[in-house]
Design a protein around this motif. Structure first.
Motif, PDB file in Angstrom:
ATOM      1  N   GLN A  48       0.844  -1.194   0.000  1.00 12.57           N
ATOM      2  CA  GLN A  48       0.000   0.000   0.000  1.00 12.57           C
ATOM      3  C   GLN A  48       0.881   1.246   0.000  1.00 12.57           C
ATOM      4  O   GLN A  48       1.207   1.796   1.055  1.00 12.57           O
ATOM      5  N   GLY A  73      -7.739  -1.378  -7.273  1.00  9.40           N
ATOM      6  CA  GLY A  73      -8.521  -0.224  -6.867  1.00  9.40           C
ATOM      7  C   GLY A  73      -9.506  -0.592  -5.776  1.00  9.40           C
ATOM      8  O   GLY A  73      -9.151  -0.845  -4.639  1.00  9.40           O
ATOM      9  N   SER A  94      -2.112  -1.964  -3.995  1.00  7.70           N
ATOM     10  CA  SER A  94      -3.363  -1.299  -3.652  1.00  7.70           C
ATOM     11  C   SER A  94      -3.138   0.201  -3.526  1.00  7.70           C
ATOM     12  O   SER A  94      -2.240   0.644  -2.807  1.00  7.70           O
ATOM     13  N   LEU A  95      -3.990   0.977  -4.201  1.00  6.81           N
ATOM     14  CA  LEU A  95      -3.872   2.433  -4.179  1.00  6.81           C
ATOM     15  C   LEU A  95      -4.740   3.068  -3.094  1.00  6.81           C
ATOM     16  O   LEU A  95      -4.906   4.293  -3.079  1.00  6.81           O
ATOM     17  N   GLU A  96      -5.263   2.287  -2.156  1.00  5.32           N
ATOM     18  CA  GLU A  96      -6.271   2.820  -1.243  1.00  5.32           C
ATOM     19  C   GLU A  96      -5.748   3.908  -0.307  1.00  5.32           C
ATOM     20  O   GLU A  96      -6.519   4.732   0.184  1.00  5.32           O
ATOM     21  N   ASN A  99      -5.535   8.542  -1.524  1.00  2.00           N
ATOM     22  CA  ASN A  99      -6.957   8.849  -1.692  1.00  2.00           C
ATOM     23  C   ASN A  99      -7.289  10.326  -1.497  1.00  2.00           C
ATOM     24  O   ASN A  99      -8.415  10.677  -1.138  1.00  2.00           O
ATOM     25  N   GLY A 116      -6.642   6.485  -5.571  1.00  2.00           N
ATOM     26  CA  GLY A 116      -7.354   5.734  -4.548  1.00  2.00           C
ATOM     27  C   GLY A 116      -8.620   6.398  -4.062  1.00  2.00           C
ATOM     28  O   GLY A 116      -9.311   5.847  -3.190  1.00  2.00           O
ATOM     29  N   ARG A 144     -12.909   2.870  -6.980  1.00  4.95           N
ATOM     30  CA  ARG A 144     -11.912   3.942  -6.877  1.00  4.95           C
ATOM     31  C   ARG A 144     -11.538   4.467  -8.260  1.00  4.95           C
ATOM     32  O   ARG A 144     -11.597   3.742  -9.253  1.00  4.95           O
ATOM     33  N   THR A 211      -1.835   6.924 -11.016  1.00  4.63           N
ATOM     34  CA  THR A 211      -1.731   7.336  -9.617  1.00  4.63           C
ATOM     35  C   THR A 211      -2.531   8.592  -9.296  1.00  4.63           C
ATOM     36  O   THR A 211      -2.837   8.855  -8.130  1.00  4.63           O
TER      37      THR A 211
END
Length: 472
Positions: A48, A73, A94-96, A99, A116, A144, A211
């Protein structure tokens, strides 16, 4: 994938040394599942990152070690693009954590957001600035932005605003060699060479990792209205759309078609959803959303449409929402049909698009053709305004989808052969993922496929980016 390597403990240790403070987690079940339960994924770890620089370092390390990388996502994709069921264990990126809504330029109608960001949060940020971000779909509470752009998502407002691709001005992305593309421009015109923005949008994580994005906003319509009208047939619905366009031009935001089966499935699985025509519903309905400028009354415009439709024998019944609560109730019917479908369990689901004039004939032909194979229930609904149907085939009452495993490939083949014959597409808004790799090879233009392969091999020579998705 034969020369790719698993993300083993030694690689993860090296990755943690290369990116100090990187969040590396075990692969929790939620990262290895997809909504239709057709596949189970696997992974060495979930990472992450918190910045584009960390994404760059991760991609660089994976390229050097030939470790596959799956951008992730919200996990809402319906074609298996977010998981890798076999082969070397990948890193799930994971781009969470990325955000943030970086900035909203209300006077420019632009928002710059990280990949995210959940779609509903982007919509909320636009509302707070007095603007509208028009991308809207049932999973907007969890989907996302990065994944939505990577799959070129559609949704209910494509008729007026276009799909995800049309909402993007610029991108920030990490390419497969780890380099950062600083393309986060807020320009409506930028004619400087090949369009990498549109190459990455819809590439499903196979050409890089999005991104951040500069997204188009729109003025919020002053007057909004919703109506649900019973129509005589899909052909009548198409004729009604033509009348609606003649009367309201670009004021139509959504024009959705629904079959009676959708209401029946809601009654069967989600009885809490308030259903119109709870007794003896019409066979076909259209849900219409309009957004009009100041001085124009949406309720009056929709009533005029109803009257014109009735005069032409197209509309037999209907209701115009008189409050925000009634609008929400009508939209809840449409938006919860996919949930009801999942509870029933489809034999085969199809996200297809057709030339508008071919939609009625396709519906007329496809049902009887499938009936030659076996008895099914069909729930056909979708975005009639842009020719996108969700043509889903279900077991008859008392049976489960497992009873039809032998027929499932034939069902898909019948539907997709018909779509191709009508000049349509077997992937309208969900993408190719892993589910439709065979279909892309079967129905895709050979020159296009060769060009796609050449692009993939050039940008990602190690083949680390989401291997097995889109291209075999």
């Amino acid at each position: 994938m034969t020369d790719l390597q698993s993300a083993d403990r030694a690689f993860l240790d090296r990755l943690s040394e290369a990116v100090p403070g990187l969040r590396v987690l075990p692969a929790e079940p939620r990262y290895l599942e997809e909504p239709r339960d057709r596949w189970a994924g696997q992974a060495g770890a979930v990472v992450q990152p918190g910045s584009v620089e960390e994404v760059s370092a991760i991609v660089t390390a994976c390229a050097a070690a030939r470790v596959p990388l799956i951008p992730y996502g919200g996990g809402t994709g319906l074609v298996g693009g977010q998981l890798m069921p076999d082969g070397p264990q990948p890193v799930i990126l994971s781009l969470e954590r990325m955000n943030a809504v970086r900035e909203v330029f209300a006077e420019e109608n632009v928002a710059v957001v990280e990949a995210g960001c959940i779609l509903a949060d982007v919509q909320s940020a636009a509302r707070e600035a007095g603007r509208l971000f028009p991308l809207s779909l049932a999973s907007e509470g969890s989907a996302r932005i990065g994944g939505l752009l990577a799959t070129n998502a559609g949704g209910v407002n494509v008729l007026r605003y276009g799909n995800a691709r049309a909402q993007v001005l610029g991108l920030e992305a990490v390419l497969p060699n780890g380099s950062i593309w600083h393309g986060l421009k807020r320009l409506h015109k930028d004619n400087t060479g090949y369009d990498l923005r549109n190459l990455l949008v819809g590439s499903e994580g196979t050409l890089g990792v999005i991104t951040a994005a500069a997204l188009k906003l729109a003025p919020h319509p002053v007057g909004e209205g919703t109506a649900l009208l019973a129509v005589a047939s899909p052909r009548a619905a198409l004729e009604l759309l033509a009348i609606a366009r003649a009367q309201m031009a670009e004021g139509i935001s959504a024009f959705e078609i629904m079959h009676r089966a959708g209401l029946e499935f809601l009654a069967e699985t989600l009885p809490d959803v308030k259903r119109p025509w709870s007794e003896d519903p019409p066979e076909w309905m259209v849900l219409i959303e309009v957004g009009l400028a100041e001085g124009l009354d949406p309720a009056t415009a929709l009533e005029r449409l109803f009257e014109a439709g009735a005069e032409h024998g197209l509309v037999t019944d209907g209701m115009v929402a008189q409050s925000e609560t009634q609008r929400d109730e009508l939209w809840a019917v449409r938006e919860r049909i996919p949930e009801a479908n999942r509870k029933i369990g489809s034999v085969s689901s199809h996200d297809i698009s057709l030339p508008l004039s071919a939609v009625p004939e396709f519906i007329e032909v496809a049902g009887p053709k499938l009936a030659e194979l076996a008895a099914f229930r069909i729930n056909c609904f979708g975005h009639l305004g842009d020719g996108n149907l969700h043509y889903n085939v279900f077991p008859t009452p008392g049976k489960a989808r497992a009873d039809y495993e032998a027929e499932r490939p034939q069902v898909k083949r019948i539907v997709h052969d018909l779509v191709h014959g009508f000049g349509g597409s077997v992937s309208a808004e969900h993408g190719i993922g892993r589910l439709k790799v065979d279909d892309l090879e079967r129905y895709g233009d050979p020159a296009k496929l060769a060009a796609m392969r050449a692009i993939k091999d050039t940008l990602d020579p190690a083949g680390i980016m989401n291997p097995g998705a889109v291209l075999r």
